[in-house]
Scaffold this active site. Structure first.
Site, PDB file in Angstrom:
ATOM      1  CB  CYS B 163      13.666   8.960 -19.454  1.00 51.78           C
ATOM      2  SG  CYS B 163      13.210   8.847 -21.205  1.00 51.78           S
ATOM      3  CG  HIS B 300      19.548   9.520 -17.061  1.00 55.27           C
ATOM      4  ND1 HIS B 300      18.430   8.722 -17.088  1.00 55.27           N
ATOM      5  CD2 HIS B 300      19.436  10.349 -18.139  1.00 55.27           C
ATOM      6  CE1 HIS B 300      17.664   9.058 -18.128  1.00 55.27           C
ATOM      7  NE2 HIS B 300      18.252  10.042 -18.777  1.00 55.27           N
ATOM      8  CE  LYS B 330      19.137   5.297 -19.309  1.00 58.61           C
ATOM      9  NZ  LYS B 330      19.531   5.685 -17.925  1.00 58.61           N
ATOM     10  CG  HIS B 335      17.095   5.952 -22.656  1.00 55.56           C
ATOM     11  ND1 HIS B 335      16.701   5.650 -21.372  1.00 55.56           N
ATOM     12  CD2 HIS B 335      16.860   7.280 -22.827  1.00 55.56           C
ATOM     13  CE1 HIS B 335      16.237   6.744 -20.794  1.00 55.56           C
ATOM     14  NE2 HIS B 335      16.319   7.746 -21.650  1.00 55.56           N
ATOM     15  CG  PHE B 392      18.582  13.007 -15.164  1.00 51.79           C
ATOM     16  CD1 PHE B 392      18.385  12.990 -13.784  1.00 51.79           C
ATOM     17  CD2 PHE B 392      19.894  12.958 -15.653  1.00 51.79           C
ATOM     18  CE1 PHE B 392      19.471  12.932 -12.903  1.00 51.79           C
ATOM     19  CE2 PHE B 392      20.980  12.891 -14.782  1.00 51.79           C
ATOM     20  CZ  PHE B 392      20.774  12.882 -13.408  1.00 51.79           C
ATOM     21  CG  PHE B 394      11.794  14.395 -23.176  1.00 51.05           C
ATOM     22  CD1 PHE B 394      13.114  14.759 -23.396  1.00 51.05           C
ATOM     23  CD2 PHE B 394      11.153  13.630 -24.142  1.00 51.05           C
ATOM     24  CE1 PHE B 394      13.797  14.365 -24.540  1.00 51.05           C
ATOM     25  CE2 PHE B 394      11.825  13.224 -25.301  1.00 51.05           C
ATOM     26  CZ  PHE B 394      13.149  13.597 -25.495  1.00 51.05           C
TER      27      PHE B 394
END
Lengths: 82, 408
Positions: B163, B300, B330, B335, B392, B394
């Protein structure tokens, strides 16, 4: 299926699926040079012919197919082998 | 070499608008792009919430060969890039005569993978798959397709950083131009919208289930947040050296002055505080300005309980004493994942150029971890000279970008 029906269907598929201009369609047209059908388009033609005529084209049988007339004759022969 | 890197074009295809004008209007009005997709419920999704935008119709716009290898996120990216090139006053003749690159963020292309394997399983013959799926199914599909469509001759690859993909694409583009290795790079991020791409994410219980109120489901930093809402689209920015922009008389929209990156080095999905803090600190250090000079932080924050809380702590460590305004767009878009790092720079650029801060809609009550931030609840008139944008992903990948109004 009659030969003229096969030709009409092939022309329709080339125009609608491969998006070749209708005015470029003529029996003497070279598939690559005149119609711009490249190696990737041939891959799609395998799928299109199978789903519309019910048989699988074979790459080795296409070696001598240069013009649209060659292509008509190949499909006609596969649809009506006798 | 230490070139200045400027933004001369941007374009967007998003769930809150299909171009810059529509998106700016949505940002100002706090308009949500979230819906409940009943087909996902029928498939067995825990949450049917998603951002949604119409699929572009490119027949008659691009020839068949250009369309057949392009998945939906490539179509979004094509339209975003067309708009960005137009804003930058770049035509095909310029792209043909100069070495222009592309770095795009993308980290999945699920539908063509699923469909092509379905065909193989049904037909038992790979020749029945056709020519397009291979080009649609690779992660590099967007940069692959756009580089051919626009006949690009510079750097050409995709950044897959979960992401943070879109943000890292901009960051790496910035570094290459700064070092003099490229003069101009088309940068961006794209994200497919479909159940195939998000089913396994839904399996993590990560999505909001506030299905009775889709437009209130994405509520970053709010006490009652219960998960993210997946979304998508594409955003493109044209980065170029100041020298190149000046030479061709381009209108300069902004300047990238800082990029910071880090890795958490911990859990594959749980975020922490220190990784984001280090990315932001490195971006600010690279920008060469004190943190207090940053007028706005585009967070984020995705609306997950753990992620927003940790980001709030990280932002507070760097910006707490300045009470810097913060919002997460968002809350409106959901997202946008691989796209988000690029789109959120576009959103922040629109705010900077139009003197407002877009609201963090649905922020009604803070919790103990988010109480420390100056979160903007409603559209606020504001002069933004410099902003920081966080992304940010995974694996603990973190990216932060600092962008400033251009001054000679």
């Amino acid at each position: 299926m009659q030969n003229d029906e096969i030709i009409t269907k092939i022309n329709s598929l080339l125009i609608n699926e491969i998006e070749i201009d209708a005015d470029q369609i003529s029996p003497e047209a070279d598939l690559k040079r005149d119609l711009g059908i490249d190696s990737l388009d041939f891959v799609d033609l395998f799928v299109i012919i199978e789903s519309n005529f019910g048989f699988k084209m074979k790459a080795e049988e296409m070696a001598g197919v240069k013009t649209l007339e060659d292509f008509y004759n190949y499909i006609i022969h596969r649809v009506n082998p006798n | 070499m230490n070139n200045r890197v400027v933004i001369t074009g941007m374009g967007i295809y998003s769930v809150i608008g299909k171009n810059l004008e529509e998106v700016c209007d949505s940002l100002q009005k706090g308009r949500s792009g979230i819906i409940l997709d009943q087909s996902r419920k029928e498939m067995g999704f825990r949450s049917g919430l998603t951002g949604m935008v119409d699929r572009p119709q490119l027949k008659g716009v691009l020839d068949r060969r250009m369309r057949v290898g392009m998945p939906v996120q490539g179509e979004y990216a094509y339209l975003a890039t067309l708009e960005a090139l137009k804003v930058a006053n770049l035509d095909q003749d310029y792209l043909d005569r100069n070495e222009v690159g592309i770095l795009y963020g993308n980290d999945s292309s699920a539908v063509p993978v699923v469909e092509s394997v379905d065909i193989l399983r049904e037909k038992k013959d790979s020749m029945m798959i056709g020519s397009g799926y291979i080009f649609q199914s690779m992660n590099s599909t967007v940069s692959m397709n756009l580089s051919v469509i626009f006949r690009l001759k510079g750097i050409n690859f995709t950044i897959s950083g979960a992401c943070a993909s879109g943000s890292h694409a901009l960051g790496i583009g910035y570094l290459l131009i700064k070092q003099g290795l490229q003069e101009m790079i088309i940068c961006g991020g794209a994200q497919e919208i479909n159940p195939e791409a998000t089913a396994s994410f839904d399996a993590l219980n990560a999505f909001s289930v506030r299905e009775s109120e889709p437009q209130k489901a994405s509520r970053p930093f709010d006490r009652d947040r219960d998960g993210l809402v997946p979304s998508g689209g594409a955003a493109t920015l044209i980065l170029e050296s100041l020298e190149s922009a000046t030479r061709r008389g381009a209108t300069i929209l902004g300047e990238v002055i800082g990029y910071g990156f880090s890795s958490n080095g911990e859990h594959i999905s749980l975020p922490n505080v220190d990784g984001p803090r280090r990315a932001m600190a490195k971006a600010i250090l690279d920008a060469g300005i004190p943190a207090g000079e940053i007028d706005y932080v585009n967070a984020h924050a995705t609306s997950t309980p753990a992620g927003d809380g940790n980001e709030a702590k990280a932002i507070d460590l760097l910006f707490g004493e300045y009470k810097t305004p913060v919002s997460s767009t968002k809350s409106m878009t959901g997202h946008e994942m691989w796209m988000g790092g690029a789109s959120e720079v576009v959103y922040s650029m629109l705010m900077m150029r139009n003197d407002f801060i877009a609201p963090n809609i649905n922020f009604e009550n803070p919790d103990d971890s988010t109480r420390c931030l100056n979160i903007i609840r409603e559209t606020k008139p504001a002069i933004i000279n410099t902003f920081l944008s966080n992304s940010f992903g995974f694996g603990g990948t973190n990216s932060a970008l600092v962008v400033k109004k251009f001054q000679l």
